[in-house]
Design a protein around this motif. Structure first.
Motif, mmCIF file in Angstrom:
data_model
loop_
_atom_site.group_PDB
_atom_site.id
_atom_site.type_symbol
_atom_site.label_atom_id
_atom_site.label_comp_id
_atom_site.label_asym_id
_atom_site.label_seq_id
_atom_site.Cartn_x
_atom_site.Cartn_y
_atom_site.Cartn_z
ATOM 1 N N LEU A 162 0.830 -1.205 0.000
ATOM 2 C CA LEU A 162 0.000 0.000 0.000
ATOM 3 C C LEU A 162 0.865 1.257 0.000
ATOM 4 O O LEU A 162 0.619 2.202 -0.759
ATOM 5 C CB LEU A 162 -0.917 -0.008 1.224
ATOM 6 C CG LEU A 162 -1.833 1.215 1.418
ATOM 7 C CD1 LEU A 162 -2.788 1.353 0.245
ATOM 8 C CD2 LEU A 162 -2.603 1.107 2.722
ATOM 9 N N LEU A 163 1.912 1.247 0.842
ATOM 10 C CA LEU A 163 2.793 2.407 0.922
ATOM 11 C C LEU A 163 3.568 2.593 -0.384
ATOM 12 O O LEU A 163 3.735 3.725 -0.860
ATOM 13 C CB LEU A 163 3.762 2.227 2.090
ATOM 14 C CG LEU A 163 4.595 3.446 2.498
ATOM 15 C CD1 LEU A 163 3.688 4.595 2.907
ATOM 16 C CD2 LEU A 163 5.534 3.088 3.639
ATOM 17 N N GLY A 164 4.029 1.501 -0.960
ATOM 18 C CA GLY A 164 4.759 1.599 -2.224
ATOM 19 C C GLY A 164 3.886 2.129 -3.346
ATOM 20 O O GLY A 164 4.318 2.959 -4.152
ATOM 21 N N LEU A 165 2.633 1.650 -3.412
ATOM 22 C CA LEU A 165 1.712 2.138 -4.438
ATOM 23 C C LEU A 165 1.434 3.624 -4.260
ATOM 24 O O LEU A 165 1.419 4.395 -5.236
ATOM 25 C CB LEU A 165 0.407 1.339 -4.376
ATOM 26 C CG LEU A 165 -0.681 1.745 -5.376
ATOM 27 C CD1 LEU A 165 -0.190 1.528 -6.804
ATOM 28 C CD2 LEU A 165 -1.963 0.939 -5.122
ATOM 29 N N ALA A 166 1.223 4.043 -3.017
ATOM 30 C CA ALA A 166 0.947 5.455 -2.749
ATOM 31 C C ALA A 166 2.142 6.327 -3.133
ATOM 32 O O ALA A 166 1.980 7.395 -3.742
ATOM 33 C CB ALA A 166 0.607 5.648 -1.268
ATOM 34 N N TRP A 167 3.363 5.871 -2.795
ATOM 35 C CA TRP A 167 4.547 6.648 -3.142
ATOM 36 C C TRP A 167 4.755 6.694 -4.656
ATOM 37 O O TRP A 167 5.162 7.732 -5.194
ATOM 38 C CB TRP A 167 5.775 6.056 -2.464
ATOM 39 C CG TRP A 167 5.980 6.572 -1.078
ATOM 40 C CD1 TRP A 167 5.715 5.928 0.085
ATOM 41 C CD2 TRP A 167 6.469 7.865 -0.714
ATOM 42 N NE1 TRP A 167 5.999 6.740 1.167
ATOM 43 C CE2 TRP A 167 6.473 7.931 0.710
ATOM 44 C CE3 TRP A 167 6.910 8.968 -1.433
ATOM 45 C CZ2 TRP A 167 6.893 9.054 1.396
ATOM 46 C CZ3 TRP A 167 7.332 10.093 -0.743
ATOM 47 C CH2 TRP A 167 7.326 10.133 0.650
ATOM 48 N N ALA A 168 4.473 5.606 -5.337
ATOM 49 C CA ALA A 168 4.631 5.594 -6.799
ATOM 50 C C ALA A 168 3.682 6.597 -7.451
ATOM 51 O O ALA A 168 4.078 7.379 -8.329
ATOM 52 C CB ALA A 168 4.375 4.187 -7.333
ATOM 53 N N VAL A 212 0.486 15.560 -2.364
ATOM 54 C CA VAL A 212 0.598 15.753 -0.917
ATOM 55 C C VAL A 212 -0.651 15.237 -0.216
ATOM 56 O O VAL A 212 -0.576 14.597 0.848
ATOM 57 C CB VAL A 212 0.828 17.249 -0.593
ATOM 58 C CG1 VAL A 212 0.817 17.480 0.912
ATOM 59 C CG2 VAL A 212 2.145 17.716 -1.184
ATOM 60 N N LEU A 213 -1.825 15.498 -0.813
ATOM 61 C CA LEU A 213 -3.085 15.020 -0.226
ATOM 62 C C LEU A 213 -3.115 13.498 -0.166
ATOM 63 O O LEU A 213 -3.474 12.906 0.864
ATOM 64 C CB LEU A 213 -4.265 15.552 -1.039
ATOM 65 C CG LEU A 213 -5.663 15.073 -0.616
ATOM 66 C CD1 LEU A 213 -5.978 15.548 0.796
ATOM 67 C CD2 LEU A 213 -6.717 15.571 -1.590
ATOM 68 N N LEU A 214 -2.734 12.840 -1.271
ATOM 69 C CA LEU A 214 -2.751 11.377 -1.324
ATOM 70 C C LEU A 214 -1.798 10.782 -0.292
ATOM 71 O O LEU A 214 -2.180 9.896 0.488
ATOM 72 C CB LEU A 214 -2.369 10.911 -2.723
ATOM 73 C CG LEU A 214 -2.160 9.396 -2.893
ATOM 74 C CD1 LEU A 214 -3.462 8.654 -2.648
ATOM 75 C CD2 LEU A 214 -1.595 9.077 -4.270
ATOM 76 N N LEU A 215 -0.560 11.257 -0.281
ATOM 77 C CA LEU A 215 0.419 10.724 0.666
ATOM 78 C C LEU A 215 -0.005 10.996 2.102
ATOM 79 O O LEU A 215 0.184 10.155 2.992
ATOM 80 C CB LEU A 215 1.788 11.338 0.392
ATOM 81 C CG LEU A 215 2.427 10.970 -0.956
ATOM 82 C CD1 LEU A 215 3.713 11.752 -1.176
ATOM 83 C CD2 LEU A 215 2.696 9.474 -1.026
ATOM 84 N N GLY A 216 -0.597 12.161 2.334
ATOM 85 C CA GLY A 216 -1.057 12.486 3.680
ATOM 86 C C GLY A 216 -2.167 11.571 4.148
ATOM 87 O O GLY A 216 -2.170 11.090 5.287
ATOM 88 N N VAL A 217 -3.127 11.322 3.273
ATOM 89 C CA VAL A 217 -4.249 10.447 3.637
ATOM 90 C C VAL A 217 -3.753 9.037 3.931
ATOM 91 O O VAL A 217 -4.179 8.405 4.914
ATOM 92 C CB VAL A 217 -5.306 10.438 2.513
ATOM 93 C CG1 VAL A 217 -6.326 9.331 2.744
ATOM 94 C CG2 VAL A 217 -6.012 11.779 2.433
ATOM 95 N N VAL A 218 -2.855 8.530 3.095
ATOM 96 C CA VAL A 218 -2.338 7.170 3.302
ATOM 97 C C VAL A 218 -1.583 7.074 4.621
ATOM 98 O O VAL A 218 -1.793 6.141 5.416
ATOM 99 C CB VAL A 218 -1.441 6.760 2.119
ATOM 100 C CG1 VAL A 218 -0.719 5.447 2.426
ATOM 101 C CG2 VAL A 218 -2.264 6.611 0.851
#
Length: 648
Positions: free
Chosen positions: A122-128, A144-150
């Motif tokens: 999940l973290l890898g997908l979000a960072w990609a 920033v919004l996506l990474l913050g939510v994850v």
């Protein structure tokens, strides 16, 4: 496909995988931290071969409408050290270990929950996805919004997982607390609030106006995020505490609990532990997000910078200097020392003035009984002293006054930069009116400022402005000393708006202490909700708890109003109905004074220090209040006929 997913799931739940993944995460965290240190010290510093940069001096006609009007610090070793320490932060030296510990801690929790591979995927997908969006300016805010939510969602899961593990300790109270945590996760209202909170914290940095100075954006974010998060979590805490007890009584679940070997105090303690634990988890998620986004904003270019911490021309920008020395810091404040000029209640001069005032009033008003009782004399003494202090803080047109600040020896020895914070009131405080005010610090040249009336502003002083004995002298002239032009009316420097502030600690430690204070307040609210629900129905208990919360939060305003309120008429006679109002307000303000005096959100936004001593003192008072509420709840709960309660 399903077979492979099953194999992966079994693998991530095996003990061997957990131990191996733990070793890998710890080694990777240490390697990342060491690499960051090596990179920071080995990287070519574009300013390393240049002389220590200095703050660009502002124009002498700098508009005072800016509430952070500033003056450049004088050149010197202390200034150079201070600026070097600020520029050194551009590599994130203080943030890297916290970031590494935070990410590693969350990943370790997921690993031992048997979700290590899932979390990494999940973290890898979000960072990609996030890194792809970061490449375009138009989609950077969404990244920033996506990474913050994850990250906040993962933090939420980790906090609640740790909470359930903590409450797995044997004992009736811990079992009840664990059920409260499970109940909180199930509640749809809590999920909605949590989602709203996560989206709010993640979206706030993108809402801020990039054209504003960076210091204003950081302050706005801290104020909105911390205040909004605390109020949302506080309301959720109260509703959860009240519904947890009244709901079990209404649904008769409490019958099954109390027929087991569970004492009344264990039941109430378990409820309080559970609600306080949920509040701690929610506040932990919020604080993690707030801290991370604040560090993200900190690394954005300030006004006058093309790259963060590197201003145009190689000088540190004014915006960055103010941000690092006044906002993202932990400052102490010192007001003018009245004792240094002999203005105290015990001084011979003041006591003589008091006797003369009383005698003169008796003669002029033919009232020999005036101020004959101790209470009335104390009131007259207080009013007269406040009047003299107010006069000392008032300056007539073309006149000036010297103010002496003492106890600044540690500031001089540390070489820190003092800041003069002031607010000028004059006339009607029209927003379109500016006064020319002259400041003289010690033996330095006078500095003239255009001051907007009624607005707090700052003047940055040189690190060497403090004298050897820790004294700082500041003279204020009501007018322009160079043009010899006075202002139209007298000015005043209200109490609490004229002081010398200086950095006395780390912003990060201050953030931690403030977070602890916010949780202590939530713990008191949790016990308040539990206490109210032991003898009231859900609507009434919720109304009482929320009302008490609102009164406690407004106690500081009420305390200030009580000081200005008089129960005497124009002839100095007592008005009884005013006395009743004053007495009730006084009791309420004193009752919640310790709660209100902490002001954690205001301190964080303004860069004010909450010391460990303040934390311990506040903890003692809040703990005492919690114990008192627990005793009241226990007495009410023991008297409650649970078997006949129908919820009506």
């Amino acid at each position: 496909m399903m077979r492979w997913l099953g194999v992966i799931d079994r693998a991530q739940k095996s003990r061997a995988f957990k131990i191996g993944a733990t070793i890998v995460i710890v080694v990777a965290a240490i390697a990342v931290y060491v690499a960051s240190i090596v990179q920071r010290h080995a990287a070519d510093d574009p300013l390393g071969s240049a002389p220590p940069p200095a703050v660009s001096a502002p124009d002498s006609e700098h508009a005072a409408g800016d509430d952070a009007a500033s003056a450049a610090p004088a050149a010197g070793d202390a200034t150079a050290r201070l600026i070097d320490s600020i520029i050194d932060r551009r590599a994130g030296g203080g943030s890297v270990p916290l970031l590494v510990i935070g990410v590693a801690g969350v990943l370790l929790v997921f690993v031992w929950l048997g979700l290590g591979v899932t979390a990494l995927a999940l973290l890898g997908l979000a960072w990609a996805i996030g890194l792809t969006l970061l490449r375009r300016d138009s989609t950077q805010s969404f990244a920033v919004l996506l990474l913050g939510v994850v990250m906040l969602a993962m933090s939420f899961t980790a906090f609640f997982a740790v909470l359930r593990i903590v409450f797995s300790i044997p004992g009736a109270a811990f079992a009840i607390a664990r059920n409260v945590v499970i109940e909180a996760v199930r509640l749809k209202v809590s999920i909605v609030l949590i989602v709203a909170l996560v989206l709010l914290l993640a979206a706030l940095p993108g809402i801020l106006d990039p054209e504003q100075p960076l210091r204003y954006r950081v302050q706005t974010f801290l104020s909105w995020s911390t205040g909004g998060a605390f109020w949302l979590v506080a309301l959720l805490t109260i509703l959860l505490a009240v519904s947890s007890v009244t709901g079990e009584q209404r649904d008769r679940v409490i019958w099954q609990t109390m027929t087991k070997p569970v004492a009344h105090w264990q039941y109430l303690l378990g409820k309080w532990l559970g609600v306080s634990g949920v509040a701690a988890a929610l506040l932990g998620v919020c604080s993690t997000g707030i801290f991370a986004f604040t560090e993200h904003l900190r690394m954005q270019p300030a006004q006058g910078e093309s790259v963060a911490y590197i201003a145009d021309g190689g000088a540190i920008s004014q915006d960055r200097y103010i941000l690092e020395t006044q906002v993202l810091t932990a400052r102490r404040g010192v007001e003018p020392d009245l004792a240094a000029i002999g203005l105290t209640r015990d001084s011979e001069q003041f006591q003589a003035n008091l006797r003369a005032y009383v005698e003169d009033y008796r003669l002029k008003n033919n009232n020999p009984s005036f101020a004959t009782t101790s209470d009335e004399l104390a009131k007259v003494e207080r009013d007269l002293f406040e009047s003299e202090v107010k006069n000392y803080r008032s300056i007539a047109p073309a006149d000036g006054r010297e103010y002496i600040f003492t106890g600044l020896r540690s500031l001089r020895e540390s070489g820190g930069a003092p800041t003069l914070r002031y607010r000028i009131d004059g006339g009607t405080n029209r927003p379109d009116e500016f006064y020319r005010i002259t400041f003289i610090v010690g033996a330095s040249e006078p500095v003239v400022r255009d001051v907007a009336l009624g607005h707090g502003q700052t003047l940055l002083l040189a690190p060497g402005a403090v004298e050897a004995d820790g004294t700082l002298r500041v003279s204020v002239l009501n007018g322009d000393i160079y043009a010899q032009t006075p202002n139209a009316s007298s000015i005043s420097l209200p109490k609490g708006t004229f002081e010398i502030t200086f950095s006395a600690g780390s912003y990060r430690w201050n953030f931690l202490r403030i977070t602890l204070v916010l949780w202590l307040k939530l713990a008191v609210l949790a016990m308040l909700g539990v206490c109210a629900s032991t003898f009231l129905s859900f609507p009434v208990a919720a109304m009482l708890s929320i009302g008490t919360f609102l009164i406690a939060e407004g106690a500081s305003f009420l305390s200030g109003a009580v000081e200005q309120y008089s129960y005497l008429d124009d002839h100095r006679k007592v008005v009884y109905w005013k006395t009743v109002i004053w007495g009730i307000s006084k009791v309420v303000s004193e009752l919640f004074s310790a709660y209100a005096s902490l002001k954690p959100v205001e301190r964080l936004t303004d860069g004010r220090m909450l010391s460990w001593g303040d934390l311990v003192g506040g903890t003692s008072v809040l703990a005492l209040g919690t114990v008192v509420l627990f005793v009241i709840a226990l007495i009410a709960f023991r008297r409650r006929e649970l078997a006949t309660y129908s919820g009506s």
